[in-house]
Design a protein around this motif. Structure first.
Motif, PDB file in Angstrom:
ATOM      1  N   GLY A  41       0.823  -1.205   0.000  1.00  0.00           N
ATOM      2  CA  GLY A  41       0.000   0.000   0.000  1.00  0.00           C
ATOM      3  C   GLY A  41       0.857   1.254   0.000  1.00  0.00           C
ATOM      4  O   GLY A  41       0.572   2.231  -0.695  1.00  0.00           O
ATOM      5  N   LYS A  42       1.922   1.206   0.759  1.00  0.00           N
ATOM      6  CA  LYS A  42       2.793   2.374   0.891  1.00  0.00           C
ATOM      7  C   LYS A  42       3.458   2.706  -0.457  1.00  0.00           C
ATOM      8  O   LYS A  42       3.610   3.880  -0.811  1.00  0.00           O
ATOM      9  N   ILE A  43       3.853   1.674  -1.194  1.00  0.00           N
ATOM     10  CA  ILE A  43       4.483   1.911  -2.498  1.00  0.00           C
ATOM     11  C   ILE A  43       3.471   2.546  -3.458  1.00  0.00           C
ATOM     12  O   ILE A  43       3.787   3.514  -4.148  1.00  0.00           O
ATOM     13  N   LEU A  44       2.251   2.027  -3.461  1.00  0.00           N
ATOM     14  CA  LEU A  44       1.231   2.627  -4.332  1.00  0.00           C
ATOM     15  C   LEU A  44       0.993   4.097  -3.967  1.00  0.00           C
ATOM     16  O   LEU A  44       0.865   4.960  -4.831  1.00  0.00           O
ATOM     17  N   MET A  45       0.961   4.373  -2.668  1.00  0.00           N
ATOM     18  CA  MET A  45       0.767   5.764  -2.236  1.00  0.00           C
ATOM     19  C   MET A  45       1.877   6.662  -2.754  1.00  0.00           C
ATOM     20  O   MET A  45       1.653   7.782  -3.190  1.00  0.00           O
ATOM     21  N   GLN A  46       3.100   6.139  -2.657  1.00  0.00           N
ATOM     22  CA  GLN A  46       4.257   6.933  -3.070  1.00  0.00           C
ATOM     23  C   GLN A  46       4.172   7.242  -4.574  1.00  0.00           C
ATOM     24  O   GLN A  46       4.397   8.382  -4.996  1.00  0.00           O
ATOM     25  N   VAL A  47       3.829   6.216  -5.366  1.00  0.00           N
ATOM     26  CA  VAL A  47       3.707   6.408  -6.811  1.00  0.00           C
ATOM     27  C   VAL A  47       2.654   7.473  -7.099  1.00  0.00           C
ATOM     28  O   VAL A  47       2.870   8.386  -7.904  1.00  0.00           O
ATOM     29  N   MET A 104       8.470  23.417   0.390  1.00  0.00           N
ATOM     30  CA  MET A 104       9.183  22.463   1.268  1.00  0.00           C
ATOM     31  C   MET A 104       8.801  21.033   0.889  1.00  0.00           C
ATOM     32  O   MET A 104       7.791  20.796   0.229  1.00  0.00           O
ATOM     33  N   GLU A 105       9.579  20.095   1.334  1.00  0.00           N
ATOM     34  CA  GLU A 105       9.398  18.683   0.966  1.00  0.00           C
ATOM     35  C   GLU A 105       8.049  18.134   1.437  1.00  0.00           C
ATOM     36  O   GLU A 105       7.538  18.511   2.482  1.00  0.00           O
ATOM     37  N   LYS A 106       7.483  17.231   0.615  1.00  0.00           N
ATOM     38  CA  LYS A 106       6.259  16.535   1.014  1.00  0.00           C
ATOM     39  C   LYS A 106       6.588  15.069   1.221  1.00  0.00           C
ATOM     40  O   LYS A 106       7.390  14.501   0.478  1.00  0.00           O
ATOM     41  N   LYS A 107       5.920  14.473   2.199  1.00  0.00           N
ATOM     42  CA  LYS A 107       6.192  13.070   2.493  1.00  0.00           C
ATOM     43  C   LYS A 107       4.909  12.360   2.868  1.00  0.00           C
ATOM     44  O   LYS A 107       4.016  12.971   3.452  1.00  0.00           O
ATOM     45  N   VAL A 108       4.836  11.085   2.540  1.00  0.00           N
ATOM     46  CA  VAL A 108       3.714  10.276   3.014  1.00  0.00           C
ATOM     47  C   VAL A 108       4.045   9.832   4.434  1.00  0.00           C
ATOM     48  O   VAL A 108       5.061   9.167   4.658  1.00  0.00           O
ATOM     49  N   LEU A 109       3.229  10.225   5.395  1.00  0.00           N
ATOM     50  CA  LEU A 109       3.494   9.850   6.783  1.00  0.00           C
ATOM     51  C   LEU A 109       2.240   9.247   7.424  1.00  0.00           C
ATOM     52  O   LEU A 109       1.109   9.620   7.110  1.00  0.00           O
ATOM     53  N   LEU A 110       2.496   8.350   8.350  1.00  0.00           N
ATOM     54  CA  LEU A 110       1.459   7.822   9.224  1.00  0.00           C
ATOM     55  C   LEU A 110       1.089   8.937  10.217  1.00  0.00           C
ATOM     56  O   LEU A 110       1.950   9.735  10.587  1.00  0.00           O
ATOM     57  N   GLY A 111      -0.145   8.981  10.674  1.00  0.00           N
ATOM     58  CA  GLY A 111      -0.539   9.979  11.664  1.00  0.00           C
ATOM     59  C   GLY A 111       0.464  10.078  12.807  1.00  0.00           C
ATOM     60  O   GLY A 111       0.892  11.162  13.193  1.00  0.00           O
TER      61      GLY A 111
END
Ligand code: SF4
Lengths: 192, 519
Positions: free
Chosen positions: A18-24, B1-8
């Motif tokens: 899931g995390k990889i899909l989110m990143q893409v 600034m940088e964007k990142k996917v983060l958990l809450g």
């Protein structure tokens, strides 16, 4: 809005997929949200994650009947998610079975007709025979990435976008192995 | 600034880092654990530690705050019960450096013994509470909480729920603020809560909460999003996201600061819509307040009181949509469930094989081993909260006399024992109990994902430290019979359990075998 559910058993790498899909999706400019059930530390419980991307995503949970794809790393787990599948959604299922505790102890049996039932009742199904692929890749740990490779055929992102996301999220020493797994999934065709 | 996917939870850690937080403490507890794990791994400028329990965690954070540092303590909802004592009085002392408490509620009790709604604790303790609804807000609100804490001289609670803690989203990162640790200035009128000091502090904090009410009305944390005026919905936390998803046309009052409540804003919103609804998880906390203001609204009449909400539940309640599955139901065979179970080869499994064979009454505790209450072991008969088993074991003996102690044991994990098992063991000796306590030492806080604790000899950041000797501790509190054994030899372990349970004096058996998932 694209809605994808990954389902499986603790230890199969559902959340990383899931995390990889989110990143893409993020790299491609979408808003993304995800919601995951962290199993407890013990092995073997059901695990899933919901991934959604669009211009703007509110709820991290996918509503019922709204998943465009359910990618299940285990057959029984696919059955548990059926209420989420959209009327024209795709069900992509690893053919391998993992016996849950009640089956292992003999209290219940693993339903023998799931594949047949799903083929009959769901218009768009793809059953993936991962055993052979994983032998080729050389590790069973890449199951999640193989399934992601299969899914990638249905999404708009190109291979280099997937590669960038995978490389940014897996350990460097496993990057090559994971890319091999991804490509084999992407090239998967149902044996005639 | 940088964007990142983060958990809450990762976003909260990031928010603390950006706020220039200096000290962070916690005891692990789902769904809050990743906050300190992330700080310990990614933000080494913060001194991060696991404390033996949440009370100590909050006290260490409060000490750091009073000494002038920005400090954070994170815990799950039931952890705040343990830390309620310091919470209620550090509310009186207030802070020096900002003090932020992250509280993670667990609607649906995904991994908890209850689903209490800790918004009530903010009101009871007279501290402000803010509620992020997305990873971006987790970061931004945590950062803001430190400023609010210092500006209003209050500890601030950031309340999240499982669904906020464990969802990921895009977070726009910002630079870290460089905040210096202020000097510690002696001020007993503020920091020593003698009755004579506490009384004026009570007056002071009521005044601060009144000022915070003005802030709540004007703050961007609470905002009206006008849409159609036919229907207005007041909502907080992740429920806001479900409302936006299912009712995009409606007017919404998003509550980001749930205590103190923004009365004027609520009045303004209610006056602007024809019909008012409140959508919130668990208790009617906002609803009751709105009604207390004399405003009619619909809330728990249509929104369930128990368990977490989903977009489907909210859509059904507000729009009457009723989606079920789109496909026929598979009915040929039952679908076997996949419940969590002890791992194959789990050290606890051997202990419970023996206890089931001996058919003892088992006073249990909180950890992976609570699963032993279920088949195939079915060998746990009471369990409440962290450390409760030992006190309950003594209570049973007080009720029935020593005979029942010859047919019973208390079992507790190593981490849980350090958290809350030591004082009841002292009680068992002090008040002349004769029971047996089995400390199942698997060298880890396993259930929450294998964190270290004082008896593993390692800190949060992996440094070596003094290793608490559980056997020596048991002897020091007055237990004369202390045996350590590997439970894998079940025959020998059974012999030991029989012997210790039969002995008419307190005994401790340390069952010594590592969790098999430990590296
Ligand atoms: S994680 Fe460790 S303690 Fe928990 S069930 Fe598995 S082996 Fe047992």
């Amino acid at each position: 809005m694209k809605n994808v559910i990954f389902a499986g058993v603790g230890g199969q790498g559902v959340i990383l997929a899931g995390k990889i899909l989110m990143q893409v999706a993020m790299d491609a400019g979408y808003d993304v949200k995800e919601s995951e059930v962290h199993g407890m530390a013990q092995r073997g419980g059901s695990v899933d994650c919901h991934v959604r991307y669009s211009d703007r995503v509110y709820s991290p949970l996918i509503p019922l009947q709204s998943a465009d794809f359910i990618v299940s790393l285990e057959m029984l787990e696919a059955m548990r998610k059926m209420d989420y599948l959209a009327p024209n959604g795709w069900l992509i299922v690893n053919l391998e079975k993992v016996d849950p505790a009640p089956v292992r102890t003999g209290a219940m049996r693993y339903p023998p007709d799931l594949q047949e039932w799903l083929s009959r009742n769901v218009e768009s199904t793809l059953f993936v025979d991962t055993a052979g692929i994983l032998k080729h890749v050389g590790t069973r740990k890449a199951l999640n990435i193989v399934m992601l490779g299969v899914l990638s055929n249905y999404l708009e992102f190109d291979e280099s976008q997937w590669e960038a996301a995978i490389k940014s999220l897996v350990k460097e020493k496993f990057a090559e192995m994971n890319m091999k797994a991804f490509k084999m999934g992407r090239d998967y065709r149902i044996p005639a | 600034m940088e964007k990142k996917v983060l958990l809450g939870n990762e976003a909260i850690a990031r928010g603390a880092y950006e706020a220039g937080c200096h000290v962070a403490t916690a005891y692990p507890g789902t769904p809050s654990t990743e906050i300190l794990e992330t700080i310990g791994r990614d933000y080494r400028s913060i001194k991060a530690q696991w404390s033996p329990n949440e009370k100590v965690a909050l006290e260490v954070a409060a000490g750091a705050s009073i000494a002038g540092a920005r400090a954070l303590a994170a815990m799950k909802h039931v952890g705040l019960n343990v830390a309620a004592d310091p919470l209620f009085t550090f509310s009186y002392t207030g802070v020096n450096g900002g003090l932020v408490i992250v509280n993670a509620d667990d609607p649906s009790a995904w991994s908890s013994q209850n689903e209490q709604d800790n918004r009530h604790l903010a009101r009871a303790a007279k501290v402000p509470m803010i509620e992020p609804s997305s990873p971006q807000e987790c970061k931004d609100f945590t950062r803001l909480a430190f400023d609010l804490s210092e500006e209003y001289d209050r500890p601030v609670i950031v309340r999240i729920t499982t669904r906020v803690a464990h969802s990921q989203g895009i977070v726009e990162l910002s630079e870290k603020s460089e905040v210096a640790v202020k000097p510690f200035v002696r001020n007993p009128q503020k920091f020593v809560m003698l009755p004579a000091h506490a009384r004026p502090r009570h007056v002071f904090i009521e005044e601060q909460m009144r000022k915070l009410k003005d802030y709540s009305d004007a703050s961007p944390l609470n905002r009206i999003e006008w849409g159609s005026r036919t229907r207005g919905i007041i909502t907080d936390s992740v429920a806001y996201q479900y409302v936006k998803e299912t009712c995009p046309e409606d007017s919404v009052l998003k509550i980001g600061m749930v205590w103190p409540m923004p009365d004027d804003l609520i009045r303004q919103f209610a006056a602007g819509v024809e019909k008012l609804f409140v959508v919130e998880e668990l208790d009617p906390f906002i609803e009751d307040w709105v009604k207390m203001l004399g405003i009619r609204c619909v809330g728990k009449d249509i929104i369930p009181l128990c368990f977490e909400l989903t977009p489907d539940i909210v859509g059904q309640a507000l729009n009457g949509t009723n989606r079920k599955g789109a496909y026929p139901r598979y009915e040929t065979n039952p679908i076997p469930p996949r419940p969590p179970a002890l791992c194959a080869g789990c050290p606890h499994g051997y202990v419970f094989q023996v206890l089931a064979r001996l058919d003892l009454n088992v006073n249990g505790d909180i950890g992976c081993y609570t699963l032993a209450a279920l088949p195939p072991y079915s060998a746990m008969h009471t369990q409440g909260c962290m450390g409760a088993g030992i006190g309950m074991h003594l209570g049973m003996e007080k009720a029935h006399g020593p005979d029942i102690a010859r047919r019973s044991v208390a079992v507790i994990g190593d981490s849980t024992f350090v958290h809350s098992g030591i004082t009841p063991l002292i009680d068992l000796v002090y008040n002349k109990g004769t029971g047996t306590v089995i400390i199942m030492d698997n060298r880890s806080t396993a259930m929450t994902g294998h964190q270290d604790h004082p008896a593993t000899g390692k800190t949060l950041t992996g440094e070596e430290t003094h290793e608490l000797d559980l056997a020596m501790l048991a002897r020091a509190v007055g237990v004369k019979r202390v045996v350590t054994a590997d439970p894998k030899d079940t025959a020998e372990f059974e012999r030991i359990v029989r012997e210790e349970v039969a002995a008419p004096e307190p005994s401790v058996i340390i069952s010594n075998r590592r969790c098999i998932l430990l590296k």
